[in-house]
Scaffold this active site. Structure first.
Site, mmCIF file in Angstrom:
data_model
loop_
_atom_site.group_PDB
_atom_site.id
_atom_site.type_symbol
_atom_site.label_atom_id
_atom_site.label_comp_id
_atom_site.label_asym_id
_atom_site.label_seq_id
_atom_site.Cartn_x
_atom_site.Cartn_y
_atom_site.Cartn_z
ATOM 1 N N SER A 8 0.840 -1.199 0.000
ATOM 2 C CA SER A 8 0.000 0.000 0.000
ATOM 3 C C SER A 8 0.871 1.242 0.000
ATOM 4 O O SER A 8 1.618 1.510 0.950
ATOM 5 C CB SER A 8 -0.903 0.000 1.233
ATOM 6 O OG SER A 8 -1.553 1.250 1.304
ATOM 7 N N HIS A 33 -1.030 -1.045 -4.407
ATOM 8 C CA HIS A 33 -2.346 -0.766 -3.817
ATOM 9 C C HIS A 33 -2.425 0.740 -3.556
ATOM 10 O O HIS A 33 -1.591 1.325 -2.868
ATOM 11 C CB HIS A 33 -2.517 -1.554 -2.519
ATOM 12 C CG HIS A 33 -3.878 -1.431 -1.913
ATOM 13 N ND1 HIS A 33 -4.975 -2.125 -2.403
ATOM 14 C CD2 HIS A 33 -4.337 -0.691 -0.871
ATOM 15 C CE1 HIS A 33 -6.040 -1.821 -1.663
ATOM 16 N NE2 HIS A 33 -5.681 -0.941 -0.736
ATOM 17 N N ASP A 35 -4.683 3.787 -2.177
ATOM 18 C CA ASP A 35 -5.807 4.117 -1.301
ATOM 19 C C ASP A 35 -6.266 5.552 -1.524
ATOM 20 O O ASP A 35 -5.518 6.497 -1.271
ATOM 21 C CB ASP A 35 -5.385 3.952 0.164
ATOM 22 C CG ASP A 35 -5.235 2.495 0.552
ATOM 23 O OD1 ASP A 35 -6.211 1.736 0.379
ATOM 24 O OD2 ASP A 35 -4.144 2.115 1.021
ATOM 25 N N MET A 37 -8.911 8.358 -0.371
ATOM 26 C CA MET A 37 -9.821 8.704 0.733
ATOM 27 C C MET A 37 -10.310 10.136 0.555
ATOM 28 O O MET A 37 -9.515 11.028 0.250
ATOM 29 C CB MET A 37 -9.074 8.608 2.059
ATOM 30 C CG MET A 37 -8.417 7.268 2.294
ATOM 31 S SD MET A 37 -7.514 7.301 3.845
ATOM 32 C CE MET A 37 -6.791 5.655 3.822
ATOM 33 N N HIS A 66 -8.242 1.394 -4.531
ATOM 34 C CA HIS A 66 -9.244 1.176 -3.482
ATOM 35 C C HIS A 66 -9.895 2.519 -3.172
ATOM 36 O O HIS A 66 -9.273 3.390 -2.561
ATOM 37 C CB HIS A 66 -8.521 0.592 -2.253
ATOM 38 C CG HIS A 66 -9.382 0.392 -1.051
ATOM 39 N ND1 HIS A 66 -8.860 0.158 0.201
ATOM 40 C CD2 HIS A 66 -10.730 0.384 -0.895
ATOM 41 C CE1 HIS A 66 -9.840 0.014 1.077
ATOM 42 N NE2 HIS A 66 -10.984 0.163 0.439
ATOM 43 N N MET A 68 -12.119 4.745 -1.198
ATOM 44 C CA MET A 68 -12.849 4.973 0.058
ATOM 45 C C MET A 68 -13.506 6.337 -0.062
ATOM 46 O O MET A 68 -13.141 7.296 0.628
ATOM 47 C CB MET A 68 -11.865 4.890 1.233
ATOM 48 C CG MET A 68 -11.426 3.466 1.533
ATOM 49 S SD MET A 68 -9.930 3.377 2.514
ATOM 50 C CE MET A 68 -8.718 3.475 1.205
ATOM 51 N N MET A 137 -12.068 -5.724 4.327
ATOM 52 C CA MET A 137 -11.337 -4.803 5.205
ATOM 53 C C MET A 137 -11.133 -5.478 6.557
ATOM 54 O O MET A 137 -12.095 -5.873 7.218
ATOM 55 C CB MET A 137 -12.117 -3.493 5.391
ATOM 56 C CG MET A 137 -12.210 -2.628 4.151
ATOM 57 S SD MET A 137 -10.623 -2.287 3.355
ATOM 58 C CE MET A 137 -9.703 -1.512 4.676
ATOM 59 N N GLY A 142 -9.325 3.944 6.575
ATOM 60 C CA GLY A 142 -8.992 5.343 6.847
ATOM 61 C C GLY A 142 -7.536 5.562 7.223
ATOM 62 O O GLY A 142 -6.998 6.630 6.974
ATOM 63 N N PHE A 143 -6.913 4.534 7.772
ATOM 64 C CA PHE A 143 -5.549 4.728 8.256
ATOM 65 C C PHE A 143 -4.728 3.449 8.086
ATOM 66 O O PHE A 143 -5.271 2.347 8.198
ATOM 67 C CB PHE A 143 -5.557 5.101 9.744
ATOM 68 C CG PHE A 143 -6.392 6.315 10.030
ATOM 69 C CD1 PHE A 143 -5.855 7.589 9.929
ATOM 70 C CD2 PHE A 143 -7.742 6.172 10.363
ATOM 71 C CE1 PHE A 143 -6.647 8.712 10.166
ATOM 72 C CE2 PHE A 143 -8.537 7.288 10.590
ATOM 73 C CZ PHE A 143 -7.988 8.560 10.494
ATOM 74 N N GLY A 144 -3.447 3.634 7.858
ATOM 75 C CA GLY A 144 -2.531 2.500 7.866
ATOM 76 C C GLY A 144 -2.117 2.199 9.302
ATOM 77 O O GLY A 144 -2.413 2.963 10.231
ATOM 78 N N GLY A 145 -1.460 1.076 9.478
ATOM 79 C CA GLY A 145 -0.849 0.758 10.767
ATOM 80 C C GLY A 145 -1.797 0.352 11.879
ATOM 81 O O GLY A 145 -1.441 0.421 13.051
ATOM 82 N N ASP A 175 -7.206 -6.482 3.438
ATOM 83 C CA ASP A 175 -6.586 -5.157 3.530
ATOM 84 C C ASP A 175 -6.645 -4.630 4.961
ATOM 85 O O ASP A 175 -7.716 -4.318 5.462
ATOM 86 C CB ASP A 175 -7.333 -4.213 2.564
ATOM 87 C CG ASP A 175 -6.683 -2.837 2.479
ATOM 88 O OD1 ASP A 175 -5.603 -2.641 3.057
ATOM 89 O OD2 ASP A 175 -7.280 -1.962 1.814
ATOM 90 N N GLY A 176 -5.478 -4.520 5.585
ATOM 91 C CA GLY A 176 -5.382 -3.915 6.911
ATOM 92 C C GLY A 176 -4.742 -4.827 7.937
ATOM 93 O O GLY A 176 -5.229 -5.930 8.178
ATOM 94 N N GLY A 177 -3.636 -4.392 8.497
ATOM 95 C CA GLY A 177 -3.005 -5.145 9.581
ATOM 96 C C GLY A 177 -2.388 -6.464 9.143
ATOM 97 O O GLY A 177 -2.222 -7.368 9.956
ATOM 98 N N GLY A 197 0.787 -2.345 4.077
ATOM 99 C CA GLY A 197 1.332 -0.988 4.106
ATOM 100 C C GLY A 197 2.421 -0.871 5.137
ATOM 101 O O GLY A 197 3.617 -0.901 4.832
HETATM 102 C C1 DX5 Z 1 -6.768 1.419 5.145
HETATM 103 C C2 DX5 Z 1 -6.232 1.175 3.771
HETATM 104 C C3 DX5 Z 1 -5.168 0.177 3.721
HETATM 105 C C4 DX5 Z 1 -3.930 0.550 4.477
HETATM 106 C C5 DX5 Z 1 -3.338 -0.727 4.958
HETATM 107 O O1 DX5 Z 1 -7.846 2.261 5.064
HETATM 108 O O2 DX5 Z 1 -7.284 0.726 2.922
HETATM 109 O O3 DX5 Z 1 -4.838 -0.170 2.385
HETATM 110 O O4 DX5 Z 1 -3.000 1.277 3.742
HETATM 111 O O5 DX5 Z 1 -2.271 -0.410 5.760
HETATM 112 P P1 DX5 Z 1 -1.668 -1.425 6.826
HETATM 113 O O6 DX5 Z 1 -1.125 -2.579 6.063
HETATM 114 O O7 DX5 Z 1 -0.614 -0.585 7.480
HETATM 115 O O8 DX5 Z 1 -2.770 -1.810 7.765
HETATM 116 ZN ZN ZN Z 2 -6.727 -0.156 0.932
#
Ligand code: DX5
Ligand code: ZN
Length: 223
Positions: A8, A33, A35, A37, A66, A68, A137, A142-145, A175-177, A197
């Protein structure tokens, strides 16, 4: 098919975007990927067409976009023109999902649907034949990490069961974590595209982390 890895770009260094794009080009990653938003569908904003086009200028692998955002139909063509290979819209943002997916396919892109963590898989029962990719999801978008939500495994299994005999080529993206700690379990549950990401870009050797994620393979069951 071996699983696909989609780093990501949200977690990349935006001041060194070309460097990070070229790192992904050279790595074992399969897709970028992307994102998008809008600050309405999710409580954050990322970037828009100029940045995406800049990524596309250097990327040598498909852009997995993606969205959002609310009212994605208004922008599908622009995303295609900015380089999208796959366009994923949120189930929760589409009143006429069938029409939206058709519009994405008409543009020559793979049509994806993302489900928020609270949205049940069974809602796709009557549209599953028209989808190329489902993005589950595993965090609130909305956020990475963020921390991976464990209920995702159940959703992967349900989706796998739903597409059996109906849409065997469906791509099941998580997608996520995602990271080395849960990749094997996700693949065993039936995921075949993993977005990562933070796991990639917070690592001191992102390219090596991508290889690690790519080379994990589900154990072969023996009798
Ligand atoms: C979250 C995004 C993800 C995000 C994943 O809203 O859709 O694509 O970048 O990041 P990680 O892998 O850090 O959870
Ligand atoms: Zn995403």
């Amino acid at each position: 098919m071996s699983h696909l890895i989609a780093p990501s770009v949200l977690s990349a260094d935006f001041a060194n975007l070309q460097r990070d794009v070229e790192m992904i080009n050279r790595s074992d990653a399969d897709w970028f990927h992307i994102d998008i938003m809008d600050g309405v569908f999710v409580p954050n904003m990322s970037f828009g067409f100029p940045v995406m086009s800049a990524i596309n200028k250097y990327a040598t692998k498909p852009l997995d976009v993606h969205l959002m955002i609310v009212e994605p139909d208004r922008y599908l063509e622009q995303f295609k023109n900015a380089g999208a290979a796959n366009i994923t819209v949120h189930y929760e943002a589409c009143t006429h999902l069938h029409r939206t997916l058709q519009a994405i396919r008409d543009l020559g892109c793979k049509a994806g649907v993302a489900l928020n963590p609270h949205t049940p898989v069974h809602l796709l029962e009557d549209i599953i034949d028209n989808i190329d990719l489902v993005c589950l999801m595993s965090v609130n978008p909305g956020f990475g990490g963020q921390k991976f939500i464990e209920n995702t495994y159940k959703k992967i299994r349900e989706l796998k069961a739903m597409c059996a005999g109906r849409n065997e080529d469906l791509l099941i993206e998580v997608d996520g974590g995602v990271g080395v700690h849960n990749t094997l379990a996700l693949l065993q549950a039936g995921a075949n595209v993993l977005v990562a990401g933070n796991a990639v870009f917070a690592d001191e050797n992102p390219s090596q982390m991508i290889s690690q994620l790519k080379n994990i393979s589900p154990q072969i069951k023996t009798a």
